[in-house]
Design an enzyme around this catalytic site. Structure first.
Site, short mmCIF file in Angstrom:
data_model
loop_
_atom_site.label_atom_id
_atom_site.label_comp_id
_atom_site.label_asym_id
_atom_site.label_seq_id
_atom_site.Cartn_x
_atom_site.Cartn_y
_atom_site.Cartn_z
N LYS A 1 1.50 -9.39 9.27
CA LYS A 1 1.97 -8.02 9.49
C LYS A 1 0.88 -7.35 10.30
O LYS A 1 -0.20 -7.05 9.80
CB LYS A 1 2.20 -7.30 8.16
N TYR B 1 -12.95 -1.01 3.56
CA TYR B 1 -14.22 -0.35 3.28
C TYR B 1 -15.44 -1.21 3.59
O TYR B 1 -16.37 -0.77 4.25
CB TYR B 1 -14.30 0.14 1.83
N TYR C 1 -2.25 -9.10 6.51
CA TYR C 1 -1.92 -7.73 6.90
C TYR C 1 -3.13 -7.09 7.55
O TYR C 1 -4.14 -6.84 6.89
CB TYR C 1 -1.46 -6.95 5.67
N ARG D 1 -6.55 1.87 8.34
CA ARG D 1 -6.78 2.08 6.91
C ARG D 1 -7.96 1.28 6.38
O ARG D 1 -8.63 1.69 5.44
CB ARG D 1 -5.52 1.73 6.11
N THR E 1 0.83 -1.21 0.00
CA THR E 1 0.00 0.00 0.00
C THR E 1 0.86 1.26 0.00
O THR E 1 0.46 2.29 -0.55
CB THR E 1 -0.95 0.00 1.21
N THR E 2 2.06 1.21 0.58
CA THR E 2 2.98 2.35 0.59
C THR E 2 3.43 2.71 -0.82
O THR E 2 3.85 3.84 -1.08
CB THR E 2 4.19 2.05 1.50
N ILE F 1 7.78 -5.01 8.82
CA ILE F 1 7.70 -4.53 7.44
C ILE F 1 7.49 -3.04 7.57
O ILE F 1 6.43 -2.59 8.02
CB ILE F 1 6.58 -5.21 6.64
#
Length: 290
Positions: free
Chosen positions: A163, A109, A134, A139, A46-47, A205
């Site tokens: 993660k 979402y 993850y 988020r 996502t980064t 991570i």
């Protein structure tokens, strides 16, 4: 899968002024991390602003990192989303020959309940691929609780690592306490890296780690060796910069750090924008202290 231990970094995607992918800077970023002690690289997490990349750009980024890395570090590929069947299809169709594992964020979402989260990862586990779960509720809008993680870990050996980025560090400790043998946890929150590693985690991570790979990887290695005082000296040195880079969202802050180091240019794709002048000045001042 102990090969994925220590500091993994979630690489950003550098852009040129015209917002095309900056492959020269991507080369610099990969080389910088390899040369300074990073243990493995996470591609298109996502980064990486992966949600703003076209399918063709994703393919090009993957191919470029594989080529530059040249098998020097283990690689992890990010494939996630909130359409379980589509994510499963992408995993099944992906060429994963260059990758040790996949990193798949929990559905965002939709906010599924715990059974929905369990069924999502159960479906992905059916692909037979090695998958890192993850959990990042800040988020995704939904926390995957420790008991759900443990349930998945016990039933599906290829869901071998999580993660974890829950805001409550006690959740990390609960997983570490209850996890089955062979299952691992890495921190998904840079500031929790040291206490989580000391409690039995396998590192992190990281986002900040790609800007300070030497310091961060040294800190984690000291934690593995039980050198707590020395590890906390590095941790304390990096706390303020770690908080600053997330102050206006990720990856706008880490892109400031990397731009100031001359590794990438400071451009992002909408809906993300560059760090404000005030934050930029704070990050630059903190970098000077470090």
């Amino acid at each position: 899968m102990s090969i994925l231990k220590g500091v993994g970094v979630a690489l950003v995607t550098p852009f040129n002024e015209d917002l095309s992918v900056d492959f020269d800077s991507l080369t610099k970023l990969v080389e910088y991390n390899i040369e300074n002690g990073t243990n493995y690289l996470v591609v298109l997490g996502t980064t990486a602003e992966a949600a703003t990349l076209s399918d063709e750009e994703k393919k090009q980024v993957i191919e470029h990192i594989i080529k530059v890395n040249n098998k020097r570090l283990p690689l992890v590929l990010g494939i996630g989303g909130n359409n379980t069947l589509e994510v499963k299809k992408q995993i099944e169709e992906a060429d994963l020959s260059a990758f040790e594992a996949l990193l798949s964020v929990s559905p965002y979402y939709n906010k599924p309940n715990q059974e929905g989260l369990y069924q999502h990862y159960k479906a992905l586990a059916a692909t037979g691929k090695n998958i890192i779960m993850y959990n990042v509720p800040s988020r995704t809008g939904q926390n995957m609780e420790a008991d759900t993680t443990i349930r998945l870990a016990k039933e599906f050996p290829n869901l071998f690592l999580i993660k974890e980025a829950a805001p409550n560090i006690l959740q990390y400790f609960d997983i570490l306490r209850k996890k089955p043998e062979g299952f691992s946890l890495v921190s998904g929150d840079d500031e929790f890296t040291l206490p989580v590693t000391l409690a039995g985690g396998d590192g992190v991570i990281s986002v900040i780690g790609q800007g300070y790979p030497k310091e961060f990887s040294t800190m984690v290695q000291l934690a593995f060796e039980g050198k707590v005082k020395e590890a906390y000296e590095i941790h304390n040195k990096l706390v303020d910069i770690t908080r600053l880079i997330f102050a206006e969202g990720n990856p706008c802050g880490i892109k400031v750090v990397l731009a100031e180091k001359g590794i990438i240019k400071n451009y992002l794709r909408l809906p993300l924008v560059q760090a404000s002048e005030g934050l930029y000045a704070k990050i630059k001042a903190e970098m000077a202290k470090i």
